[in-house]
Design a protein around this motif. Structure first.
Motif, PDB file in Angstrom:
ATOM      1  N   GLY A 254       0.708  -1.396   0.413  1.00 46.08           N
ATOM      2  CA  GLY A 254       0.218  -0.043  -0.348  1.00 46.08           C
ATOM      3  C   GLY A 254       0.659   1.157  -0.147  1.00 46.08           C
ATOM      4  N   PRO A 255       0.458   1.941   0.228  1.00 44.36           N
ATOM      5  CA  PRO A 255       1.396   4.106  -0.133  1.00 44.36           C
ATOM      6  C   PRO A 255       2.096   3.584   1.690  1.00 44.36           C
ATOM      7  N   ASN A 256       1.392   3.209   2.225  1.00 45.13           N
ATOM      8  CA  ASN A 256       2.580   3.128   3.916  1.00 45.13           C
ATOM      9  C   ASN A 256       2.392   1.528   4.373  1.00 45.13           C
ATOM     10  N   ALA A 257       2.422   0.489   3.408  1.00 45.49           N
ATOM     11  CA  ALA A 257       3.471  -0.391   4.298  1.00 45.49           C
ATOM     12  C   ALA A 257       2.153  -0.768   5.481  1.00 45.49           C
ATOM     13  N   LEU A 258       0.921  -1.148   4.875  1.00 45.46           N
ATOM     14  CA  LEU A 258      -0.071  -1.160   6.160  1.00 45.46           C
ATOM     15  C   LEU A 258      -1.176  -1.951   6.069  1.00 45.46           C
ATOM     16  N   TYR A 259      -0.990  -3.237   4.722  1.00 46.90           N
ATOM     17  CA  TYR A 259      -1.958  -4.270   4.674  1.00 46.90           C
ATOM     18  C   TYR A 259      -0.654  -5.199   4.749  1.00 46.90           C
ATOM     19  N   PHE A 260      -1.517  -6.431   5.003  1.00 45.52           N
ATOM     20  CA  PHE A 260      -0.951  -7.493   3.235  1.00 45.52           C
ATOM     21  C   PHE A 260      -1.359  -7.535   2.171  1.00 45.52           C
ATOM     22  N   ASP A 261      -0.278  -7.389   1.025  1.00 42.81           N
ATOM     23  CA  ASP A 261      -1.184  -7.542  -0.877  1.00 42.81           C
ATOM     24  C   ASP A 261      -0.704  -8.941  -1.002  1.00 42.81           C
ATOM     25  N   HIS A 262       0.053  -9.475  -0.152  1.00 39.87           N
ATOM     26  CA  HIS A 262      -0.282 -11.073  -0.565  1.00 39.87           C
ATOM     27  C   HIS A 262       0.480 -12.091  -0.095  1.00 39.87           C
ATOM     28  N   ILE A 263      -0.313 -12.911   0.096  1.00 37.83           N
ATOM     29  CA  ILE A 263       0.123 -14.006   1.688  1.00 37.83           C
ATOM     30  C   ILE A 263      -0.017 -15.324   0.984  1.00 37.83           C
ATOM     31  N   GLN A 264       1.585 -15.948   0.189  1.00 38.69           N
ATOM     32  CA  GLN A 264       1.261 -17.633   0.405  1.00 38.69           C
ATOM     33  C   GLN A 264       1.941 -18.764   0.875  1.00 38.69           C
ATOM     34  N   ILE A 265       1.306 -19.270   1.746  1.00 40.69           N
ATOM     35  CA  ILE A 265       2.897 -19.654   2.627  1.00 40.69           C
ATOM     36  C   ILE A 265       1.521 -21.433   2.393  1.00 40.69           C
ATOM     37  N   GLU A 266       2.995 -22.324   2.598  1.00 42.73           N
ATOM     38  CA  GLU A 266       2.632 -23.435   2.539  1.00 42.73           C
ATOM     39  C   GLU A 266       1.756 -24.145   3.373  1.00 42.73           C
ATOM     40  N   GLY A 267       0.884 -24.608   3.402  1.00 43.26           N
ATOM     41  CA  GLY A 267      -0.139 -25.030   5.075  1.00 43.26           C
ATOM     42  C   GLY A 267      -0.599 -24.146   5.749  1.00 43.26           C
ATOM     43  N   TYR A 268      -1.019 -22.915   4.743  1.00 42.43           N
ATOM     44  CA  TYR A 268      -1.843 -21.964   5.629  1.00 42.43           C
ATOM     45  C   TYR A 268      -3.079 -21.674   4.755  1.00 42.43           C
ATOM     46  N   SER A 275      -8.474 -15.012   7.607  1.00 43.96           N
ATOM     47  CA  SER A 275      -8.412 -14.365   8.763  1.00 43.96           C
ATOM     48  C   SER A 275      -7.415 -13.496   9.918  1.00 43.96           C
ATOM     49  N   ILE A 276      -5.866 -13.812   8.816  1.00 42.92           N
ATOM     50  CA  ILE A 276      -4.799 -13.026   9.209  1.00 42.92           C
ATOM     51  C   ILE A 276      -5.076 -11.431   8.452  1.00 42.92           C
ATOM     52  N   THR A 277      -5.851 -10.979   7.270  1.00 45.09           N
ATOM     53  CA  THR A 277      -5.643  -9.958   6.386  1.00 45.09           C
ATOM     54  C   THR A 277      -6.676  -9.132   6.737  1.00 45.09           C
ATOM     55  N   GLU A 278      -7.879 -10.675   7.461  1.00 44.32           N
ATOM     56  CA  GLU A 278      -9.101  -9.330   8.038  1.00 44.32           C
ATOM     57  C   GLU A 278      -8.526  -8.605   9.613  1.00 44.32           C
ATOM     58  N   LYS A 279      -7.801  -9.191  10.303  1.00 51.24           N
ATOM     59  CA  LYS A 279      -7.906  -8.928  11.669  1.00 51.24           C
ATOM     60  C   LYS A 279      -6.890  -7.399  11.595  1.00 51.24           C
TER      61      LYS A 279
END
Length: 336
Positions: A254-268, A275-279
């Motif tokens: 984001g403009p100020n590094a406040l959000y997860f733009d991408h998460i892709q992890i083995e086992g997630y 849940s992580i992004t919404e929190k």
């Protein structure tokens, strides 16, 4: 605890608001060579104004001093504050040179005072969450990372004060804006061993750089790309860190590094990622970073522990910035 602020420019306002928001903190004094700069703090917080730092430091009621002056003045002021046995909250960068930085750290150690450097992005909810993921080992062996700060600082910003954009008192985009993101990069990636960089002053009428790009090799063998600028039209475009591992890729942005733009992890699975992004999305800023810095040093003083962001942390990221400058100047890789 009782706080004082030295240097009543723009960033001092954040310190004053942070101090006011903490129950056991109070702003009791301010120091600046211009009376009109101190007046708002006198009127709003009841702070006692001082035009001379030496006079202010004679006050036995002051426990902690926030140094908010131009960066080139940090070292002599921090030394004077430490000698007066006051704890220190020091705005970034810690100083402009390693020699100045070592003097600050030495003065704090010799006078047994706490030294906290203001790198508040470490406390952002998304950064804390990424730190948790990183430390869990879920990403596996780290391949490389991207560190990007593409922001806008127009000419009016630099024209606010004669020290802005100078190499002696301010530095360019790396020293002034991207240094926070570089601090996070070191926090995740560890010790750098080699850098190569190019820089330019393309659009702003300043002495220092307004655009920089470079690469880092870390002790682990991992690499990182760094891109920083204040030339983006018409506003801040992106602040991000992306970490690439053998078992996952995560980007905060984001403009100020406040959000997860991408998460892709083995086992997630999808639900865990949601849940992580919404929190994070529900409260991306969290408790303001300067408030966390102020609370942190109060705790460090009371418990006789080190602040979360120490003088050594400030020195580490300064060394990285200076290595980038040296590499760009010599047009060659620089080894630590």
């Amino acid at each position: 605890m009782n706080f004082a602020i030295v240097g009543c420019g723009f960033i001092a306002k954040k310190h004053a608001v942070a101090i006011e928001s903490i129950e056991d903190a109070r702003l009791v004094a301010v120091c600046d060579k211009y009376q009109e700069a101190m007046n708002p703090y006198v009127e709003q917080y009841g702070a006692i104004p001082y035009e001379e730092l030496s006079d202010m430091l004679k006050s036995h009621s002051i426990d902690i001093v926030c140094i908010c002056t131009p960066s080139g003045l940090h070292a002599p002021i921090a030394e004077q504050v430490a000698t007066a046995k006051k704890h220190i909250v020091l705005e970034k960068p810690i100083a402009m040179t390693i020699e100045e930085t070592d003097r600050i750290i030495k003065a704090a150690n010799e006078n047994d005072v706490k030294l906290a450097v203001v790198h508040p992005n470490r406390f952002r909810p998304v950064v804390q969450e990424l730190r948790s993921i990183f430390e869990s080992g879920a990403l596996g062996k780290i391949s490389h990372a991207n560190c990007i700060v593409n922001w806008n600082r127009n000419q009016e910003y630099y024209d606010q004060a004669p020290w802005r954009g100078t190499k002696e008192h301010d530095g360019g985009v790396l020293m002034n804006q991207a240094i926070h993101n570089l601090d996070l990069l070191l926090w995740f990636m560890g010790k750098p061993v080699e850098v190569f960089s190019m820089e330019a002053t393309r659009l702003r009428n300043i002495e220092a750089e307004d655009v920089s790009t470079g690469v880092i090799r870390f002790e682990s063998g991992a690499l990182a790309n760094v891109q920083a600028s204040t030339t983006v039209y018409p506003r801040n475009f992106e602040e991000s860190i992306t970490i690439f591992g053998e078992k996952g890729t995560v980007k905060i942005g984001g403009p100020n590094a406040l959000y997860f733009d991408h998460i892709q992890i083995e086992g997630y699975g999808e639900e865990k990622i949601k849940s992580i992004t919404e929190k994070i999305n529900t409260d991306p800023w969290g408790i303001p970073g300067h408030q966390r810095i102020i609370s942190d040093i109060i705790q460090a003083v009371k418990e006789n522990t080190q602040p979360t962001v120490t003088g050594i942390d400030g020195k580490n990221v300064l060394e990285l910035v200076l290595a980038f400058y040296e590499s760009a100047s010599k047009n060659m890789p620089i080894k630590f």
